[in-house]
Scaffold this motif. Structure first.
Motif, mmCIF file in Angstrom:
data_model
loop_
_atom_site.group_PDB
_atom_site.id
_atom_site.type_symbol
_atom_site.label_atom_id
_atom_site.label_comp_id
_atom_site.label_asym_id
_atom_site.label_seq_id
_atom_site.Cartn_x
_atom_site.Cartn_y
_atom_site.Cartn_z
ATOM 1 N N GLU A 169 -2.773 -2.912 1.838
ATOM 2 C CA GLU A 169 -1.971 -1.802 2.355
ATOM 3 C C GLU A 169 -2.835 -0.427 1.082
ATOM 4 O O GLU A 169 -2.447 0.881 2.260
ATOM 5 C CB GLU A 169 -0.672 -1.532 1.614
ATOM 6 C CG GLU A 169 0.570 -0.469 1.420
ATOM 7 C CD GLU A 169 1.751 -0.873 1.450
ATOM 8 O OE1 GLU A 169 2.609 0.363 1.185
ATOM 9 O OE2 GLU A 169 1.883 -1.647 0.349
ATOM 10 N N ARG A 180 -5.467 17.101 1.158
ATOM 11 C CA ARG A 180 -5.773 15.429 0.714
ATOM 12 C C ARG A 180 -5.234 14.463 -0.228
ATOM 13 O O ARG A 180 -4.846 13.694 -0.017
ATOM 14 C CB ARG A 180 -6.735 15.190 1.571
ATOM 15 C CG ARG A 180 -7.222 13.642 1.610
ATOM 16 C CD ARG A 180 -8.765 13.130 1.774
ATOM 17 N NE ARG A 180 -9.179 14.088 2.840
ATOM 18 C CZ ARG A 180 -10.724 13.580 3.038
ATOM 19 N NH1 ARG A 180 -10.847 13.439 2.503
ATOM 20 N NH2 ARG A 180 -11.073 15.042 3.734
ATOM 21 N N TYR A 193 1.330 9.312 -2.363
ATOM 22 C CA TYR A 193 1.816 7.437 -1.907
ATOM 23 C C TYR A 193 1.059 6.693 -3.066
ATOM 24 O O TYR A 193 1.860 6.131 -3.165
ATOM 25 C CB TYR A 193 0.789 7.780 -0.571
ATOM 26 C CG TYR A 193 0.123 5.810 -0.711
ATOM 27 C CD1 TYR A 193 1.821 5.147 -0.216
ATOM 28 C CD2 TYR A 193 -1.010 5.889 -1.191
ATOM 29 C CE1 TYR A 193 1.289 4.115 0.197
ATOM 30 C CE2 TYR A 193 -1.168 4.311 -1.045
ATOM 31 C CZ TYR A 193 0.099 3.488 -0.241
ATOM 32 O OH TYR A 193 -0.346 1.999 -0.312
ATOM 33 N N LYS A 209 -7.923 5.200 4.323
ATOM 34 C CA LYS A 209 -8.863 5.335 5.185
ATOM 35 C C LYS A 209 -7.878 6.318 6.025
ATOM 36 O O LYS A 209 -8.349 6.772 6.755
ATOM 37 C CB LYS A 209 -9.428 4.252 5.468
ATOM 38 C CG LYS A 209 -9.832 3.412 5.021
ATOM 39 C CD LYS A 209 -11.076 2.015 5.544
ATOM 40 C CE LYS A 209 -11.808 1.533 4.827
ATOM 41 N NZ LYS A 209 -13.359 0.550 5.753
ATOM 42 N N ARG A 210 -6.982 6.194 6.216
ATOM 43 C CA ARG A 210 -6.264 6.940 6.951
ATOM 44 C C ARG A 210 -6.302 8.515 6.653
ATOM 45 O O ARG A 210 -5.920 9.314 7.600
ATOM 46 C CB ARG A 210 -4.723 6.845 7.576
ATOM 47 C CG ARG A 210 -4.655 5.376 8.532
ATOM 48 C CD ARG A 210 -3.223 5.019 9.068
ATOM 49 N NE ARG A 210 -1.948 5.070 7.870
ATOM 50 C CZ ARG A 210 -1.704 3.893 7.388
ATOM 51 N NH1 ARG A 210 -2.169 2.430 7.752
ATOM 52 N NH2 ARG A 210 -0.734 3.568 6.341
ATOM 53 N N LEU A 211 -5.824 8.770 5.411
ATOM 54 C CA LEU A 211 -6.241 9.885 4.932
ATOM 55 C C LEU A 211 -7.648 10.470 5.118
ATOM 56 O O LEU A 211 -7.819 11.809 4.658
ATOM 57 C CB LEU A 211 -5.523 9.844 4.145
ATOM 58 C CG LEU A 211 -3.893 9.774 3.312
ATOM 59 C CD1 LEU A 211 -3.782 10.188 2.134
ATOM 60 C CD2 LEU A 211 -3.159 10.881 4.670
ATOM 61 N N ASN A 251 -13.210 6.893 3.042
ATOM 62 C CA ASN A 251 -13.789 5.409 4.141
ATOM 63 C C ASN A 251 -14.424 4.527 2.874
ATOM 64 O O ASN A 251 -14.644 3.483 3.445
ATOM 65 C CB ASN A 251 -15.565 6.362 4.540
ATOM 66 C CG ASN A 251 -15.522 6.892 5.328
ATOM 67 O OD1 ASN A 251 -14.872 6.926 6.282
ATOM 68 N ND2 ASN A 251 -16.781 7.478 6.315
ATOM 69 N N ASP A 295 -5.477 0.554 3.557
ATOM 70 C CA ASP A 295 -5.434 1.186 5.151
ATOM 71 C C ASP A 295 -4.570 3.029 5.576
ATOM 72 O O ASP A 295 -5.499 3.537 5.310
ATOM 73 C CB ASP A 295 -4.337 -0.158 5.162
ATOM 74 C CG ASP A 295 -5.322 -0.918 6.140
ATOM 75 O OD1 ASP A 295 -6.092 -1.271 6.113
ATOM 76 O OD2 ASP A 295 -4.305 -1.835 5.484
ATOM 77 N N LYS A 296 -4.149 2.865 3.807
ATOM 78 C CA LYS A 296 -2.981 4.532 3.634
ATOM 79 C C LYS A 296 -4.694 5.285 2.897
ATOM 80 O O LYS A 296 -5.036 6.185 4.035
ATOM 81 C CB LYS A 296 -2.232 4.030 2.544
ATOM 82 C CG LYS A 296 -2.108 5.734 2.420
ATOM 83 C CD LYS A 296 -1.132 6.083 3.525
ATOM 84 C CE LYS A 296 0.125 7.220 3.710
ATOM 85 N NZ LYS A 296 0.684 8.255 4.491
#
Length: 268
Positions: free
Chosen positions: A237, A194, A201, A243-245, A248, A240-241
């Motif tokens: 951006e 992760r 990224y 949090k998807r990984l 929180n 959002d990225k």
């Protein structure tokens, strides 16, 4: 001592080894060391070995292979199994010792099998500024650090790397992904992946030097101070990225990037 004389001293030290195995990450320091070894010794007497594991950023292995090929020395990839060692995954302040001990034991075995006289690592005087329990493993196994012996700093290495035409001359510092995890938090392959994905990224957004420090469901981003405003312009951006990984909470460290920030809690 000026850089010219330091380089002469370094070559003299390496010549004395006759043959060597270089612990090669593909970072600034080990690439410079490998290049100087190739100038001081017959290339047939050098073996560069890169350790592949979940603690090593995934994109770096390919880069290390290319660098070793360009320098023109033999190259070998080995797999390390520090994640199978409970003393490592428990993540005490001696974590680095257990990792380095396992790695260097394997490198010493490979060096003996290939009849190479010494195992070298790219430690230098700048490393002395941080807490490095892995140095004890180097001492126990008689690993040589010629850059340290010749008095090279990180700045010296960068300047001479540029003069030698190495593409790694301006490469940001590398560190194993476990260094992003606070002491006492168990290290797992899932967590390392992760962190690797998150840093890849952020690097892809153009941030040259970045660390993502893991704090359970919160991640703390360290970047160079000059890029803080740029990161904030991409705030949504990035949030959002990450949090998807699986995070929180995403926070920005206003002190910016600094080596070994997780060691700041030691002895406090």
């Amino acid at each position: 001592m000026d850089l010219k004389h330091k380089l002469v001293s370094l070559k003299r030290i390496i010549c004395g080894y006759k043959s060597c195995l270089v612990a090669f990450s593909g970072g600034l320091d080990s690439t410079f060391l490998l290049k100087v070894c190739s100038l001081a010794l017959p290339k047939a007497n050098i073996l560069a070995v890169t350790a592949a594991s979940a603690t090593y950023p995934r994109g770096e292995l390919r880069k290390a292979r290319i660098l070793a090929r360009d320098i023109g020395v033999r190259f070998k990839v080995i797999k390390t199994s520090e994640l199978g060692d409970k003393k490592f995954t428990a993540n005490s302040i001696r974590r680095c010792y257990f990792c380095k001990k396992e790695l260097f034991l394997k490198l010493v075995t490979i060096a003996r099998r290939n009849k190479l006289n010494f195992v070298l690592d790219a430690g230098n005087i700048s490393d002395k500024k941080d807490y490095r329990p892995g140095d004890a493993a180097k001492k126990e196994l008689k690993i040589r650090s010629p850059l340290l012996e010749a008095g090279f700093s990180k700045q010296d290495i960068r300047r001479l790397s540029k003069k030698l035409g190495l593409v790694s001359w301006n490469k940001p510092p590398l560190a194993c992904l476990a260094s992003r995890i606070p002491y006492g938090t168990k290290i797992t392959c899932t967590l390392l992946r992760r962190i690797d994905r998150a840093e890849a990224y952020l690097s892809g957004l153009g941030f040259r030097q970045v660390r993502l420090r893991h704090h359970n469901r919160l991640c703390r981003i360290e970047i160079e101070k000059k890029y803080i405003n740029r990161l904030l312009r991409n705030r949504q951006e990035i949030v959002d990225k990450l949090k998807r990984l699986g995070y929180n909470y995403i926070v920005l460290d206003l002190e910016g990037y600094r080596t070994g920030s997780l060691n700041e809690v030691i002895n406090k």
